[in-house]
Design an enzyme around this catalytic site. Structure first.
Site, mmCIF file in Angstrom:
data_model
loop_
_atom_site.group_PDB
_atom_site.id
_atom_site.type_symbol
_atom_site.label_atom_id
_atom_site.label_comp_id
_atom_site.label_asym_id
_atom_site.label_seq_id
_atom_site.Cartn_x
_atom_site.Cartn_y
_atom_site.Cartn_z
ATOM 1 N N LEU A 216 0.857 -1.182 0.000
ATOM 2 C CA LEU A 216 0.000 0.000 0.000
ATOM 3 C C LEU A 216 0.894 1.233 0.000
ATOM 4 O O LEU A 216 1.960 1.236 0.616
ATOM 5 C CB LEU A 216 -0.883 0.026 1.254
ATOM 6 C CG LEU A 216 -2.116 -0.879 1.279
ATOM 7 C CD1 LEU A 216 -2.703 -0.913 2.692
ATOM 8 C CD2 LEU A 216 -3.165 -0.415 0.287
ATOM 9 N N ASP A 217 0.453 2.297 -0.668
ATOM 10 C CA ASP A 217 1.183 3.564 -0.619
ATOM 11 C C ASP A 217 1.320 4.025 0.829
ATOM 12 O O ASP A 217 0.450 3.729 1.660
ATOM 13 C CB ASP A 217 0.430 4.651 -1.384
ATOM 14 C CG ASP A 217 0.364 4.376 -2.874
ATOM 15 O OD1 ASP A 217 1.221 3.630 -3.364
ATOM 16 O OD2 ASP A 217 -0.549 4.917 -3.529
ATOM 17 N N PRO A 218 2.383 4.779 1.159
ATOM 18 C CA PRO A 218 2.486 5.338 2.516
ATOM 19 C C PRO A 218 1.249 6.135 2.928
ATOM 20 O O PRO A 218 0.818 6.061 4.077
ATOM 21 C CB PRO A 218 3.728 6.233 2.424
ATOM 22 C CG PRO A 218 4.578 5.564 1.389
ATOM 23 C CD PRO A 218 3.596 5.037 0.363
ATOM 24 N N ALA B 277 -1.788 5.566 2.061
ATOM 25 C CA ALA B 277 -2.959 4.696 2.194
ATOM 26 C C ALA B 277 -3.010 3.999 3.547
ATOM 27 O O ALA B 277 -1.994 3.752 4.190
ATOM 28 C CB ALA B 277 -2.960 3.664 1.079
ATOM 29 N N ARG C 187 -4.804 5.739 -7.707
ATOM 30 C CA ARG C 187 -4.359 7.108 -7.999
ATOM 31 C C ARG C 187 -4.442 7.407 -9.495
ATOM 32 O O ARG C 187 -4.796 8.518 -9.900
ATOM 33 C CB ARG C 187 -2.925 7.311 -7.510
ATOM 34 C CG ARG C 187 -2.801 7.499 -6.012
ATOM 35 C CD ARG C 187 -1.359 7.629 -5.605
ATOM 36 N NE ARG C 187 -0.599 6.424 -5.897
ATOM 37 C CZ ARG C 187 0.679 6.404 -6.263
ATOM 38 N NH1 ARG C 187 1.331 7.533 -6.417
ATOM 39 N NH2 ARG C 187 1.304 5.272 -6.484
#
Length: 312
Positions: A46-48, A50, A180
């Protein structure tokens, strides 16, 4: 001389509710330390920015993490219209500002265009690797590298809320889908630009949302165990889901005890009632002990592919 273990042997899957602001690997290392586990691996970064469901496999469960990497995901996302950023989320710099002239029906019509199979070019600000380095490392240096479009499927995308310049949606999608990028593309389709301000993964495969635990909860349990002079394992291990939950989407093939030893030694066996092809989840005996995953070979036999090694 036997190699000294660097952690304890523990098998299972913990559903971490990843907080915002840390990488998936940082979250993984924190969980691994709390459990004192010898082996651990996550099942899709997961993105930071998120938050949400990050299944972490411990011990022998790591052998089956690829099945969760390949599984469908569900996300809840809030997008801000009118601003486009260089990362397509609020961690980046605003690169374009435009007025928002979007009505509800137009928004619904544009959202509907994302349903189905399509080709998506991954964002430069992603964890995909190019020549051994994550794309985001190149992006932070202002370097753009070639990326191939990948087939993705959006099974469902629902509009939950549209207020002012904010849009809230839920997306059910295949592996490798960048939310995104969907938001950035939606913003361009609407003619005003958009970026993600909140992203939360609410589902991986069929794992129950309510079984997620936070790092704060895990830390609190460890601290309480220390105060009560209890073993940490006694309070943390009950939170683990069985390792075969990572492959529960596969059809089950149950083998009789006489065939279990053959399977565990890597031999293909004939099992009545097995599917005619594809991958299967192998269990043994009346207790249905999880043995691993296999594939139906050209002779119709169950050929083991990845097996669980129980014990020390």
């Amino acid at each position: 001389m036997a190699r000294r273990r660097k952690g304890r042997v523990i098998h299972g899957v913990i559903l971490l509710d990843k907080p915002t602001g840390i990488s998936s690997n940082d979250a993984l290392q924190k969980v691994k330390r709390l459990y004192g586990a010898e082996k651990a691996g996550h099942t899709g970064a997961l993105d930071p920015l998120a938050t949400g469901m990050l299944p972490i496999c411990l011990g022998e469960a790591t052998k089956f993490s690829q099945f969760l990497l390949d599984s469908d995901k569900r996300y809840r996302v809030i997008a801000k219209l009118g601003e486009r950023t260089d990362t397509s989320d609020s961690d980046g710099q605003v690169v374009q500002t435009r007025p928002v002239h979007v009505d509800y029906d137009t928004l619904l019509a544009c959202i509907a265009k994302f349903r189905g199979e399509t080709d998506q070019v991954p964002s430069m600000f992603s964890a995909l690797k190019y020549q051994g380095r994550p794309l985001y490392e190149y992006a932070r240096q202002g370097i753009e590298v070639p990326r191939e479009a990948r087939k993705i499927t959006v099974y469902e995308i629902e509009l939950h809320r549209f207020e002012g310049d904010e849009v809230e949606m839920e997306v059910h999608c295949s592996k490798g889908t960048y939310i995104r990028t969907i938001v950035d593309d939606l913003g361009e389709m609407l003619g005003c630009g958009a970026h993600v301000t909140m992203l939360r993964r609410v589902g991986v495969a069929n794992y129950p949302y309510e079984r997620m635990v936070t790092l704060e909860q895990l830390n609190a349990l460890v601290e309480q165990a220390h105060r009560d002079e209890k073993a940490v394992a006694d309070v943390l291990d009950p939170l683990l889901l069985p390792m075969d939950t990572a492959v529960e989407a596969l059809p089950e093939v149950n083998v009789i005890p006489e065939l279990m030893t053959l399977i565990q030694h890597g031999q293909a066996v004939q099992v009545s009632g097995a599917p005619s092809d594809g991958m299967v989840r192998i269990t043994g005996g009346e207790q249905k002990l999880f043995l691993g995953v296999g594939e139906i070979d050209d002779n119709g036999k169950v050929a083991p592919k990845r097996l669980v090694v129980y014990g020390e």
